[in-house]
Design an enzyme around this catalytic site. Structure first.
Site, PDB file in Angstrom:
ATOM      1  NE  ARG A  24     -41.661 -64.580  80.100  1.00  0.00           N
ATOM      2  CZ  ARG A  24     -41.416 -64.799  81.394  1.00  0.00           C
ATOM      3  NH1 ARG A  24     -41.955 -65.817  82.018  1.00  0.00           N
ATOM      4  NH2 ARG A  24     -40.617 -63.984  82.066  1.00  0.00           N
TER       5      ARG A  24
ATOM      6  CE  LYS B 159     -46.021 -67.786  85.014  1.00  0.00           C
ATOM      7  NZ  LYS B 159     -46.721 -67.019  83.985  1.00  0.00           N
TER       8      LYS B 159
HETATM    9  N1  PMM Z   1     -44.975 -64.626  83.428  1.00  0.00           N
HETATM   10  C1  PMM Z   1     -44.059 -64.006  84.198  1.00  0.00           C
HETATM   11  C2  PMM Z   1     -43.315 -62.933  83.693  1.00  0.00           C
HETATM   12  N2  PMM Z   1     -43.488 -62.507  82.424  1.00  0.00           N
HETATM   13  N3  PMM Z   1     -44.565 -62.688  80.342  1.00  0.00           N
HETATM   14  C3  PMM Z   1     -45.479 -63.281  79.572  1.00  0.00           C
HETATM   15  N4  PMM Z   1     -45.671 -62.857  78.288  1.00  0.00           N
HETATM   16  N5  PMM Z   1     -46.242 -64.331  80.003  1.00  0.00           N
HETATM   17  C4  PMM Z   1     -46.124 -64.817  81.278  1.00  0.00           C
HETATM   18  O1  PMM Z   1     -46.853 -65.769  81.628  1.00  0.00           O
HETATM   19  C5  PMM Z   1     -45.166 -64.198  82.138  1.00  0.00           C
HETATM   20  C6  PMM Z   1     -44.406 -63.126  81.629  1.00  0.00           C
HETATM   21  C7  PMM Z   1     -43.837 -64.470  85.598  1.00  0.00           C
HETATM   22  O2  PMM Z   1     -42.962 -65.540  85.616  1.00  0.00           O
HETATM   23  P1  PMM Z   1     -41.365 -65.454  85.985  1.00  0.00           P
HETATM   24  O3  PMM Z   1     -41.290 -64.661  87.270  1.00  0.00           O
HETATM   25  O4  PMM Z   1     -41.034 -66.887  86.150  1.00  0.00           O
HETATM   26  O5  PMM Z   1     -40.629 -64.815  84.873  1.00  0.00           O
END
Ligand code: PMM
Length: 267
Positions: free
Chosen positions: A247, A208
Site C-alpha cells: 500500500r 512512514k
Molecule cells: N497505514 C495507514 C492507513 N491505512 N491501511 C493498511 N491496510 N495498512 C497500513 O499500514 C495503513 C493503512 C496510515 O498511513 P497514511 O496516513 O499514510 O495513509
C-alpha cells in the site's frame, strides 16, 4: 505479480483548501492517475489514522469518501475503503467498494465484523492495539513478529466466527501501529511468520516515520521524494518476502521497484 494499493486520502490535510466538490474532483483525478500508473486497488480513506490524529465523525467521513468511491468504482477501478467504522464500511460497499480495509482488524468498532460479513466484501485486517492517540503506550513486545502473527490469528478466528471465510481475508501487520522505530524492522524481518498464516498479506510502509528515522541520520529533513524511494525499496523487499500487495502513495516508483524485483526472480 505483487499488487499495488494506491492511497487516496480524502482528508482536509491531504487535499487542502477549496470546497467539498473540489476535494472530490481532485481525489477522483488523483485515484485515476494512480490507477493509470499501475495501482491494482485504490484505497480510499476519509479519516487519518496517523499517530495522534483526531477522530472525525462517521457522517463527515462518509461525506468525504462516498462520492469518491462511487466515481472511481463507476470508472471500473477496484476500490477499498480504509475505515474503522462499520457504518462507513457498509455504505462504502454499497457505493462500489469491494474491500474493507480496517487497520484495527475489527477491534475499533464492535459492529464491523457483522457489517463486513453481510456486505460480501473482502476484509483487510490490520494488527492494532489501540486508537491513534495512545498507540505507543501499547508498543511492548518480547518477540514482535511472533506476537503480531499470534494476534492476527486471533483476528482471523473472530472474523471466521462472524461468518467471513478465510478466502476473503487479507492480513496486514500494521507497520507503525503500536510499533515504534526498530520494532517495525523486526516485523519486516519476520514477515514469513505472517505469510505462513495462510491468507493474502498486505503491507504499508509508505512514507512512514520509521523509514525517515533511518534516512535522517545525516540530515534531519527527509523529503517526500526520499521517503518514496525508501518505500519503493521496502516494497520490493516485501514482495520478495511473499506479500500479496503493498500500500503506497507513489505508485509509479513502487511499480518500477516491483518490476525489478520480479525480474530478479524471473517472474
Ligand atoms: N497505514 C495507514 C492507513 N491505512 N491501511 C493498511 N491496510 N495498512 C497500513 O499500514 C495503513 C493503512 C496510515 O498511513 P497514511 O496516513 O499514510 O495513509
Amino acid at each position: 505479480m505483487t499488487g499495488i494499493w494506491g492511497i487516496v486520502n480524502v482528508t482536509p490535510d491531504s487535499f487542502s483548501d477549496g470546497g467539498r466538490y473540489f476535494d472530490v474532483d481532485r481525489a477522483v483525478a488523483h485515484g485515476l492517475r494512480l490507477r493509470a500508473a499501475g495501482a491494482t486497488v485504490l484505497d480510499v480513506g476519509g479519516e487519518s489514522t496517523r499517530p495522534g490524529a483526531e477522530r472525525v465523525g462517521s457522517a463527515e467521513e462518509q461525506a468525504r469518501v462516498l462520492p469518491v468511491i462511487e466515481q472511481l468504482a463507476a470508472a471500473g477501478a477496484p476500490v477499498s475503503i480504509d475505515t474503522i467504522n462499520a457504518s462507513t464500511a457498509a455504505a462504502a460497499v454499497r457505493a462500489g467498494a469491494r474491500i474493507v480495509n480496517d487497520v484495527s482488524g475489527g477491534l475499533g468498532d464492535p459492529e464491523m465484523r457483522a457489517a463486513v460479513a453481510e456486505s460480501g466484501a473482502d476484509f483487510a485486517i490490520g494488527h492494532w492495539r489501540g486508537f491513534s492517540a495512545d498507540m505507543y503506550a501499547n508498543a511492548e513486545y518480547r518477540r514482535v513478529a511472533r506476537e503480531v502473527a499470534g494476534e492476527l490469528q486471533e483476528r482471523m478466528g473472530e472474523a471466521a466466527a462472524a461468518g467471513i471465510a478465510p478466502s476473503r481475508l487479507i492480513l496486514d501487520p500494521g507497520i507503525g501501529f503500536a510499533k515504534a522505530g526498530v520494532q517495525n524492522w523486526d516485523v519486516l524481518r519476520g514477515l514469513d511468520e505472517i505469510v505462513a498464516l495462510g491468507p493474502r498479506v498486505l503491507i504499508g510502509t509508505s512514507r512512514k516515520r520509521f523509514l525517515a528515522e533511518v534516512l535522517a541520520q545525516a540530515d534531519e529533513n527527509v523529503s517526500e521524494v526520499r521517503r518514496d524511494l525508501a518505500t519503493a525499496v521496502t516494497s520490493a523487499l516485501a514482495a520478495r518476502a511473499g506479500v500479496w500487495a503493498v500500500r503506497v502513495h507513489d505508485v509509479a516508483a513502487t511499480r518500477d521497484a516491483l518490476a525489478i524485483a520480479h525480474a530478479w526472480d524471473g517472474v
